[in-house]
Design an enzyme around this catalytic site. Sequence first.
Site, mmCIF file in Angstrom:
data_model
loop_
_atom_site.group_PDB
_atom_site.id
_atom_site.type_symbol
_atom_site.label_atom_id
_atom_site.label_comp_id
_atom_site.label_asym_id
_atom_site.label_seq_id
_atom_site.Cartn_x
_atom_site.Cartn_y
_atom_site.Cartn_z
ATOM 1 N N HIS A 87 0.817 -1.077 0.073
ATOM 2 C CA HIS A 87 0.057 -0.132 0.125
ATOM 3 C C HIS A 87 1.068 1.291 0.056
ATOM 4 O O HIS A 87 0.581 2.212 -0.923
ATOM 5 C CB HIS A 87 -0.703 -0.200 1.249
ATOM 6 C CG HIS A 87 -1.986 1.059 1.082
ATOM 7 N ND1 HIS A 87 -2.910 1.276 2.242
ATOM 8 C CD2 HIS A 87 -2.522 1.949 0.051
ATOM 9 C CE1 HIS A 87 -3.514 2.022 1.976
ATOM 10 N NE2 HIS A 87 -3.454 2.605 0.622
ATOM 11 N N GLU A 97 2.026 1.813 -3.605
ATOM 12 C CA GLU A 97 1.131 2.480 -4.304
ATOM 13 C C GLU A 97 1.146 3.962 -4.325
ATOM 14 O O GLU A 97 1.175 4.856 -5.148
ATOM 15 C CB GLU A 97 -0.363 1.904 -4.182
ATOM 16 C CG GLU A 97 -1.592 2.413 -4.657
ATOM 17 C CD GLU A 97 -2.526 2.696 -3.399
ATOM 18 O OE1 GLU A 97 -2.982 3.548 -3.592
ATOM 19 O OE2 GLU A 97 -2.767 1.683 -3.041
ATOM 20 N N HIS A 98 1.070 4.211 -2.777
ATOM 21 C CA HIS A 98 1.255 5.915 -2.742
ATOM 22 C C HIS A 98 2.532 6.476 -3.093
ATOM 23 O O HIS A 98 2.439 7.749 -3.861
ATOM 24 C CB HIS A 98 1.056 5.935 -1.057
ATOM 25 C CG HIS A 98 -0.401 6.004 -0.622
ATOM 26 N ND1 HIS A 98 -0.957 7.089 0.058
ATOM 27 C CD2 HIS A 98 -1.095 4.961 -0.523
ATOM 28 C CE1 HIS A 98 -2.051 6.888 0.314
ATOM 29 N NE2 HIS A 98 -2.408 5.461 0.063
ATOM 30 N N GLU A 138 -6.158 7.268 6.399
ATOM 31 C CA GLU A 138 -6.822 6.446 5.525
ATOM 32 C C GLU A 138 -7.349 5.193 6.501
ATOM 33 O O GLU A 138 -8.886 5.079 6.593
ATOM 34 C CB GLU A 138 -6.252 6.033 4.355
ATOM 35 C CG GLU A 138 -7.031 5.137 3.415
ATOM 36 C CD GLU A 138 -6.397 4.664 2.157
ATOM 37 O OE1 GLU A 138 -6.775 3.878 1.464
ATOM 38 O OE2 GLU A 138 -5.310 5.327 1.970
#
Length: 1208
Positions: free
Chosen positions: A68, A71-72, A156
Amino acid sequence: MSLREVTNYEVSFYIPLSYSNRTHKVCKLPNGILALIISDPTDTSSSCSLTVCTGSHNDPKDIAGLAHLCEHMILSAGSKKYPDPGLFHTLIAKNNGSQNAFTTGEQTTFYFELPNTQNNGEFTFESILDVFASFFKEPLFNPLLISKEIYAIQSEHEGNISSTTKIFYHAARILANPDHPFSRFSTGNIHSLSSIPQLKKIKLKSSLNTYFENNFFGENITLCIRGPQSVNILTKLALSKFGDIKPKSAVKERSISIRTRSFRRSKSLKKRQDSSKNDYSDLKTFKILNTTWEKKYKNTMCFQQFPECNSIFINSNKVPIMRLLFPVSDKNTRFTKDDIKIYSHLWCELFGDESPGSLSYYLASKGWLTGCFAFTSEFAIGDIGLILELELTNSGWENIKRITTIVLNRLLPSFYVMNIDYLITFLKEQNLIDLVSFLYQSSEDLPMEECSKLSGILQDDLECLTPPNIFKGFKSLIEIDDPNIEKYENTKANIQWWTGQAIKFQNFLKSFMNHDNMRLLLLGNIKSGNIFDKMKNKSDICTDFFYEFEYYTANVHLASDNKFHSNSSYEFNFPTGNLFLPDCVSDPLKLQQLFLECSLKSKFATLRPQIYSEPTRTKPQLVSENQNYEMWILKEDPNFASDNKSVVSFEVLGLGIKPSPEATIHLEVLAQALFIITSSFLYPALRIGYTYEIASSSKGNVTLRFTISGFPEGVFTIVKTFVDTLKLIATDPTFLSKDTLRKARILVRNKYKNASSDNCVKLASVGLLIVLEKYIWTLEDRINALELTELESFEKFCFLFWRNPKHLVLFMQGSLEYADAINRYLNNNFTQHLKISNEGSKPTIRLYPPPSTKDLDQGTNAFISYNGHQDDPNNSIVYFIQTAQRDDIKNLTLTFLTEYLFSLTLVPDLRNKKQIGYIVLGGLRVLTDTVGIHITVMSGSSGHNLETRINEYLSYLQLQVLNRFTEFDFRRILLEPFLNLLKQNSTKQFEGSAGPVDLLNEIVANVQNGDNYTLNNKQMRQHRKVRNKIAEGRLNFQEDHEMIDISFLQKLTLKKYLAFFESKISIYSAQRSKLSIMITSPMAEKEIASRKMFLQLEAFLKINGFAIKNEDLKKIVEHSKGNPILLVKNLFTYFRRRNEVFKLGTVVLQEILKIIGMNLKQRYGSILGFSSQDGEGQEIEKFWNNDTSPIVPLQELPEPNFFRKAAF
């Protein structure tokens, strides 16, 4: 590289009729990337999606969330070719585009969309595509940005904590096989991505580089590009931008030498050129997901066959929900992958059924159920879950054991022994329904969303799915072009074939839907007592470290409970023949002919001149009217829309009833009563793609509205069903039972309970409407009205609504075949609206004023605070500045320009640099009579702290940005780019950074039934917009952005814009009109901080082998009162008493202090006295005035009804 190095595959895709103008192609780039190209000459934008076959199941054990984080970082940290951090996001914002990315267990997808604008003769899409592609070649994992993205992931994650869907998914992980990667937490948070790596001396930059090198290579990537350009041009774009991403061979040989790598690569390319070009069978060998993950999993299943615990009980104050999960694995089973895909799809249709004979119908009749949903969840390749979710009433929660017993001991056995002819009828009809629904589905109008879905599907097992099914996404028992479509004829051989399929499906149910294979997930009040008598291996109630919910696990054994059900006469059955299947589509051979025509049209679209075209925009026409009635129609361009479907709305305003909370609640209860009475009859229509909505007015006046879509004859049937049922409720005192009214009230109550537990951003947005809109009542007023709703008062209201004068607005779109019939039926059986013109009677006077908005006084600087849901630790604010009346075109135009300015600065400054919250939105907001600009934030900080930070931002924007502009800067940086977007018709809406413009249009109907895709497709959204504009009397039918005065903008000077900003927006203005809605978590800030500290410390001590009871650790944390220094002292004292202080040591104590301090600083710095300073933050901090205060002091409104009482 040339196009000759690209391998093209000839595929006759199954496509909907609405796709016939498009051209599709699958090809393989020289480096192994599989690409799907979509050319649609009607597209006003271009989009691209890239999926990499890697995800959180590749996270190292010590760095949960690394995928994750990657991805960022990929999109935000720049690349060697484009090193500027945030460049991609800036370019997307400047050109009014959209972008997103997501990570699953096995895939990571990045996608974006841009309007078809040009810059110096070059399409903007091409230049930004080059930036996008560079991230997958040589990304820069800038260590200075890693902490910022970890903060974003933490925020998030905090937003996910209150999500019921996320909680259930995480609960499934807790029950999963601990040896499978699915069982691990995957989102990542500040603990897993910062604390643990620091503790274990892990360098995240190095880990990111290794993760990227191991997973981001050509053969692991799939691509989808869609635009109005020809397939050849789009293919050239794919090749030129992505063709030089390294293939796997280059990655493996990277450490050897450049020469060796180059030689290997060219040899590989030569081999591909000589390979079977256009070889369809070669495409079927693509199984990217299987190839990648089967090696890693090594036949390990997501769920164990004989688990110690099969149930999890989650404590929550939300509406109770029960999930029955049946794991299905393609390992150790006689069913093929094809079988599992086909039968799991049929399973959803069977167990989601709501018609008589279904489980849903039975449980609803008992008063135990308010919603039933059947769906599959893909946990990993080869492992899915059949999930039956039941939304329960309080009575249903008390009968969970009985419900589970009914499913296992009555429902399933009845399906095994029932006459197989019923099952054959269901299978044949469902196969036909699947084909009809797919063929007649509307065109996907959000290109990047379609691309993101398709780039992921390309990684499926294409031998199992088959390439023609790429757009359909699943296999059918008989495909539409299959010669075996003739099996629908009742020959002996065909009957034998269908019998074989039915027996196989029954065996599928027996194999996977049984007690031994069941997992039970319950969410509700678990502390009220034991739900089951027989439970083994029951754990203590504990708190989940990641999602912070209380739960316990157990092994539940459900013995047969025949005593309770022996007298039940209810018979479970398969769905029977569908009355809503139109004659025109009930013949499989006719459907096959339609498909072949559509497929040929698409196939030969490349031979037509590639001329950009878009649907002819037509305005609705008023075709009939009198004083109490309007009939509108909207004809659609036949080249771009199917003429086989209708969308009908009719809205009935009760003219003689005063708007009030009581009237609104009566209408909502009426809508639910209509749903309860008609839903079982109408459910078969939903299976074919019909939808319906029943709603009271979103603005609070006494209006009942129906919207129905589907095939014309079926739409007419549904209209008649609703009108006839409404007439019986209103005129027959014996028709509506007390039990039906009770169930309707429960549904309304649950709606408000769910709404009150929504995330705090939504609560704040709705709060703005409650305070400013005349007839939008508070939750307290609505609940009080609901408590007073009894059968007598409800029947009286319905009778008055039926008998009193009414105003009808009828709006029909698409096929108008039944337009006159519907109009006559409404007149004769409900509204009598045609009698006015026929008899010349006088129009009815409207006794009560229409909905309106409070016009904030100049100099208003007010706020009101609401409590959020008790399980949500987050706070939020909607900071609303009123700028104009809706008809004030000049100020509206300037507000749009300010929205564009916000799109360039708001997220970069407030979220990325200042890091005040994960969700940061800002832009235009439209109310009934007024417009304004809003800034919306979700954060751990208090509402007042967020208010201060927004004031600082506005001050900075005015003093350090706008006031430093020259006239040249103003035009070059702000005005001309905005005008360019307007000229190229690409300011549809800055949704990515602004959120919805008109919140009233976003309010979901009280009853909404049907496929979610259909309910939100382009046609339905257009229909709602037109319907609402008719209701508001805004009959120019312009989009909000079309009201912008371009000529005014062209003459606009910096001085004039500054005058607007300084008067309407500036915190230094005495004329500004501003209102803030703050949502505050009921959880005390220090309580949240203490809970976080306890969970983090518990994990740290476990990792390092320290034994301490949870009760003792909780006391230590509570006594520390949020102070990390005191916490360390208390820990030291505890271990000293046990003569184990030597275990801690100075280094460990320092690590505890550092980790706890850093974790709390990110979210609770203002409470615990931390300061937040880093490189980029300091750069902007020196320009922000921390002591900034508006010239008009902030005042609190005494109550939500303050303006309503004072002005209305």
